[in-house]
Design a protein around this motif. Structure first.
Motif, PDB file in Angstrom:
ATOM      1  N   LEU A 129       0.582  -1.127   0.434  1.00 18.57           N
ATOM      2  CA  LEU A 129      -0.011   0.098  -0.012  1.00 18.57           C
ATOM      3  C   LEU A 129       1.102   1.360   0.243  1.00 18.57           C
ATOM      4  O   LEU A 129       0.354   2.619  -0.730  1.00 18.57           O
ATOM      5  N   LEU A 130       1.933   1.294   0.462  1.00 14.72           N
ATOM      6  CA  LEU A 130       2.829   2.446   1.048  1.00 14.72           C
ATOM      7  C   LEU A 130       3.286   2.428  -0.412  1.00 14.72           C
ATOM      8  O   LEU A 130       3.793   3.627  -1.387  1.00 14.72           O
ATOM      9  N   ASP A 131       4.015   1.506  -0.693  1.00 15.71           N
ATOM     10  CA  ASP A 131       4.537   1.444  -2.654  1.00 15.71           C
ATOM     11  C   ASP A 131       2.879   2.134  -3.492  1.00 15.71           C
ATOM     12  O   ASP A 131       3.989   2.122  -4.935  1.00 15.71           O
ATOM     13  N   GLY A 132       1.841   1.912  -3.171  1.00 10.73           N
ATOM     14  CA  GLY A 132       1.682   2.449  -4.202  1.00 10.73           C
ATOM     15  C   GLY A 132       0.714   1.477  -5.526  1.00 10.73           C
ATOM     16  O   GLY A 132       0.826   1.999  -6.256  1.00 10.73           O
ATOM     17  N   LYS A 133       1.174   0.053  -5.193  1.00 13.42           N
ATOM     18  CA  LYS A 133       0.882  -1.012  -5.847  1.00 13.42           C
ATOM     19  C   LYS A 133       0.058  -1.924  -5.580  1.00 13.42           C
ATOM     20  O   LYS A 133      -0.831  -2.222  -6.397  1.00 13.42           O
ATOM     21  N   ILE A 134      -0.589  -1.631  -4.693  1.00 14.69           N
ATOM     22  CA  ILE A 134      -2.844  -2.049  -4.344  1.00 14.69           C
ATOM     23  C   ILE A 134      -2.858  -0.650  -4.145  1.00 14.69           C
ATOM     24  O   ILE A 134      -2.758  -0.246  -3.207  1.00 14.69           O
ATOM     25  N   ARG A 135      -4.606  -0.965  -3.892  1.00 16.65           N
ATOM     26  CA  ARG A 135      -5.557  -0.318  -3.279  1.00 16.65           C
ATOM     27  C   ARG A 135      -6.374  -1.487  -2.475  1.00 16.65           C
ATOM     28  O   ARG A 135      -6.324  -2.662  -2.523  1.00 16.65           O
ATOM     29  N   SER A 136      -7.036  -0.794  -1.458  1.00 19.60           N
ATOM     30  CA  SER A 136      -7.774  -0.981   0.030  1.00 19.60           C
ATOM     31  C   SER A 136      -9.064  -0.364  -0.139  1.00 19.60           C
ATOM     32  O   SER A 136      -9.709   0.331  -0.725  1.00 19.60           O
ATOM     33  N   VAL A 137      -9.638  -1.340   0.524  1.00 16.42           N
ATOM     34  CA  VAL A 137     -11.233  -1.237   0.743  1.00 16.42           C
ATOM     35  C   VAL A 137     -11.441  -0.792   2.614  1.00 16.42           C
ATOM     36  O   VAL A 137     -11.095  -1.792   3.013  1.00 16.42           O
ATOM     37  N   PHE A 138     -11.960  -0.098   2.698  1.00 13.24           N
ATOM     38  CA  PHE A 138     -12.774  -0.120   4.469  1.00 13.24           C
ATOM     39  C   PHE A 138     -14.278  -0.188   4.131  1.00 13.24           C
ATOM     40  O   PHE A 138     -15.321   0.562   3.838  1.00 13.24           O
ATOM     41  N   CYS A 139     -14.921  -1.225   5.064  1.00 11.52           N
ATOM     42  CA  CYS A 139     -15.958  -1.776   4.788  1.00 11.52           C
ATOM     43  C   CYS A 139     -16.701  -1.645   6.708  1.00 11.52           C
ATOM     44  O   CYS A 139     -16.282  -1.958   7.793  1.00 11.52           O
ATOM     45  N   MET A 140     -17.170  -0.793   6.509  1.00  7.72           N
ATOM     46  CA  MET A 140     -18.277  -0.670   8.123  1.00  7.72           C
ATOM     47  C   MET A 140     -19.617  -0.153   7.615  1.00  7.72           C
ATOM     48  O   MET A 140     -20.914  -0.690   8.129  1.00  7.72           O
ATOM     49  N   THR A 141     -20.172   0.899   7.068  1.00  2.50           N
ATOM     50  CA  THR A 141     -21.486   0.857   6.854  1.00  2.50           C
ATOM     51  C   THR A 141     -22.831  -0.125   6.355  1.00  2.50           C
ATOM     52  O   THR A 141     -22.153  -0.964   5.750  1.00  2.50           O
ATOM     53  N   GLU A 142     -23.813  -0.105   6.623  1.00  3.31           N
ATOM     54  CA  GLU A 142     -24.194  -1.667   6.616  1.00  3.31           C
ATOM     55  C   GLU A 142     -25.826  -1.096   6.000  1.00  3.31           C
ATOM     56  O   GLU A 142     -26.076  -0.260   6.967  1.00  3.31           O
ATOM     57  N   PRO A 143     -26.470  -1.778   4.964  1.00  6.59           N
ATOM     58  CA  PRO A 143     -27.460  -1.178   4.049  1.00  6.59           C
ATOM     59  C   PRO A 143     -29.207  -1.107   5.710  1.00  6.59           C
ATOM     60  O   PRO A 143     -30.051  -0.324   5.007  1.00  6.59           O
ATOM     61  N   GLU A 163     -10.046 -20.031  12.894  1.00  5.86           N
ATOM     62  CA  GLU A 163     -10.284 -19.281  12.026  1.00  5.86           C
ATOM     63  C   GLU A 163     -11.942 -17.671  12.492  1.00  5.86           C
ATOM     64  O   GLU A 163     -12.059 -18.348  13.370  1.00  5.86           O
ATOM     65  N   ILE A 164     -11.614 -17.295  11.659  1.00  2.00           N
ATOM     66  CA  ILE A 164     -12.347 -15.604  12.598  1.00  2.00           C
ATOM     67  C   ILE A 164     -13.193 -16.359  10.759  1.00  2.00           C
ATOM     68  O   ILE A 164     -13.743 -15.976   9.271  1.00  2.00           O
ATOM     69  N   VAL A 165     -15.258 -16.455  11.372  1.00  2.00           N
ATOM     70  CA  VAL A 165     -16.319 -16.434  10.228  1.00  2.00           C
ATOM     71  C   VAL A 165     -16.972 -15.526  10.274  1.00  2.00           C
ATOM     72  O   VAL A 165     -16.840 -15.028  11.138  1.00  2.00           O
ATOM     73  N   LEU A 166     -16.858 -14.796   9.192  1.00  2.00           N
ATOM     74  CA  LEU A 166     -17.620 -13.791   8.597  1.00  2.00           C
ATOM     75  C   LEU A 166     -18.548 -12.670   8.087  1.00  2.00           C
ATOM     76  O   LEU A 166     -18.958 -14.077   7.013  1.00  2.00           O
ATOM     77  N   ASN A 167     -19.818 -12.728   8.507  1.00  2.00           N
ATOM     78  CA  ASN A 167     -21.026 -12.748   7.820  1.00  2.00           C
ATOM     79  C   ASN A 167     -21.861 -11.368   8.166  1.00  2.00           C
ATOM     80  O   ASN A 167     -21.523 -10.027   8.829  1.00  2.00           O
ATOM     81  N   GLY A 168     -22.078 -10.976   6.558  1.00  2.00           N
ATOM     82  CA  GLY A 168     -22.898  -9.579   6.698  1.00  2.00           C
ATOM     83  C   GLY A 168     -22.821  -8.911   5.287  1.00  2.00           C
ATOM     84  O   GLY A 168     -22.358  -9.341   4.216  1.00  2.00           O
ATOM     85  N   ARG A 169     -23.357  -7.724   5.228  1.00  2.00           N
ATOM     86  CA  ARG A 169     -23.820  -6.484   3.808  1.00  2.00           C
ATOM     87  C   ARG A 169     -23.588  -4.974   4.398  1.00  2.00           C
ATOM     88  O   ARG A 169     -23.920  -4.822   5.363  1.00  2.00           O
ATOM     89  N   LYS A 170     -22.186  -5.233   3.542  1.00  2.00           N
ATOM     90  CA  LYS A 170     -21.738  -3.701   3.368  1.00  2.00           C
ATOM     91  C   LYS A 170     -22.056  -2.857   2.617  1.00  2.00           C
ATOM     92  O   LYS A 170     -22.155  -4.053   1.360  1.00  2.00           O
TER      93      LYS A 170
END
Length: 412
Positions: A129-143, A163-170
């Motif tokens: 990310l610091l090298d600018g080679k990739i981009r990122s996303v922040f998922c917080m708000t929900e519908p 493991e962490i099991v993730l469920n939801g919609r952002k």
């Protein structure tokens, strides 16, 4: 109070020159190509014009790179207040933050990893990310819930073994359409009856291509998809990642969010001020070049008073934001809570006010893509919701004022 070091002044001067010499001359052409390349809502075909990478390489060579990060080795070691002036300059252009690798949500996500990430997380995700080679996303708000109260969050991050099991919609997950988006920071509820409600949420690193992650759609803002960056809706269906993907550990989500949002709000607000300055300049130039009824448009009606009102409002917003940055640098985020909330209300509203005036002076052209005004207006209106709506910040200010007078809220 706002005195700048010689080094900071040099960065500001170099940034200003770079924007004037490298970005502004090609910006109209850049946006024309951007709109040509990215038509419609099919984010799988979105791409950046080649000019962006060329500009990024020039900025990196000039040392104008990762200036938001106060780390002298990974960033440029500037204080929040010092970088605030650079954020204002970059706010004059809709592409400058990306050129300097100082754009949201990446800057906030990088700061999260820098402050709270493990060494493995830093090597795997922060470094590219610091090298600018990739981009990122922040998922917080929900519908499905009112996200103005983040404790409403329904998405879950449950520990099962290692493991962490993730469920939801952002949704309104900024950067989701970017062809270089590789990593998501997912904030979710991690139930724990032994902890208070502000220690039951976690931030988890999720590679975009993880099984069970599905981009449902991109969401337009005032009819514009903001391609190829994009703001999307994404579902997480039994997504499994290693337990080591927790950032800072389970239950640390709100603590991390406060650390992330403090500097980020300074950046957003100063970019708003830069956009307001640019809008005022465009307003004056347009108003003095065009005539109606035998006079320059700017001299008709109350337009000159509107110019004066814009100048006063912009300068007030800048001073308040710099004061918030000063308090963060000298006393810490908690000591600047009132000021951070205040600028989050003031700066986007000032930009909205000024850019609306500028659009009116431009007439029909102000509604087109021929100027950056529509982009600035969308930015202002969106920021009055993003990172907390105006009402939440005003509530925080009022709460802190009552507390000063000894009227602290009492638990019943």
């Amino acid at each position: 109070m706002f005195e700048l070091s010689t080094r900071a002044q040099q960065f500001i001067e170099k940034t200003q020159q770079f924007i004037q010499n490298e970005i502004e001359p090609i910006e109209a052409e850049f946006w024309k190509e951007m709109h040509h390349l990215n038509q419609g809502d099919d984010w799988t075909t979105w791409q950046w014009p080649a000019q962006l990478e060329q500009l990024k390489q020039k900025a990196k060579a000039a040392g104008l790179w990762n200036m938001f990060l106060p780390d002298a080795e990974l960033g440029q070691g500037l204080s929040v207040q010092e970088y605030a002036h650079i954020a204002e300059l970059s706010g004059r252009s809709l592409i400058a933050p990306a050129v300097f690798n100082c754009n949201a949500p990446d800057s906030g996500n990088m700061e999260v990893l820098w402050r709270y990430g493990s060494e493995t997380q830093k090597e795997q995700w922060l470094k590219p990310l610091l090298d600018g080679k990739i981009r990122s996303v922040f998922c917080m708000t929900e519908p499905e819930v009112a996200s103005s109260d983040a404790t409403n969050m329904q998405a879950t991050a449950i520990v099962e073994g290692d493991e962490i099991v993730l469920n939801g919609r952002k949704w309104w997950s900024s950067g989701l359409g970017d062809p270089n988006a590789k990593i998501i920071i997912f904030m979710a509820h991690t139930p724990d009856a032994s902890k208070d409600r502000h220690h039951q949420h976690s931030m988890v690193l999720v590679p975009v291509d993880t099984q069970g992650v599905k981009i449902e759609r991109m969401l337009p803002v005032f009819g514009d998809y903001d391609a190829p960056h994009g703001h999307g809706e994404v579902s997480f269906d039994n997504v499994r990642v290693p337990i080591s993907n927790f950032i800072g550990g389970a239950g640390q989500g709100f603590e991390i969010a406060q650390g992330r949002l403090g500097p980020g709000r300074i950046h957003h607000c100063m970019r708003c001020i830069g956009a307001a300055e640019k809008s005022l300049e465009l307003m004056i130039d347009r108003g003095m070049r065009r005539t109606a009824f035998g006079k320059e448009i700017l001299k008709l009606g109350g337009n000159l008073e509107r110019v004066a009102e814009a100048r006063v409002a912009i300068d007030q917003a800048r001073l308040l934001t710099l004061y918030a940055a000063y308090k963060m640098d000298t006393l810490g985020n908690m000591a600047a809570l009132t000021e951070i909330s205040a600028i989050k209300v003031v700066a986007p509203n000032v930009l909205q006010q000024v850019v609306d005036m500028a659009i009116q002076i431009h007439g029909g052209e102000g509604l087109s893509h021929d100027t950056p005004l529509t982009g600035f207006f969308a930015q202002a209106r969106a920021l009055r919701l993003a990172d907390g709506p105006d009402e939440v910040h005003k509530g925080m200010i009022a709460k802190l004022e009552l507390k000063k007078r000894g009227y602290a809220s009492r638990k019943k």
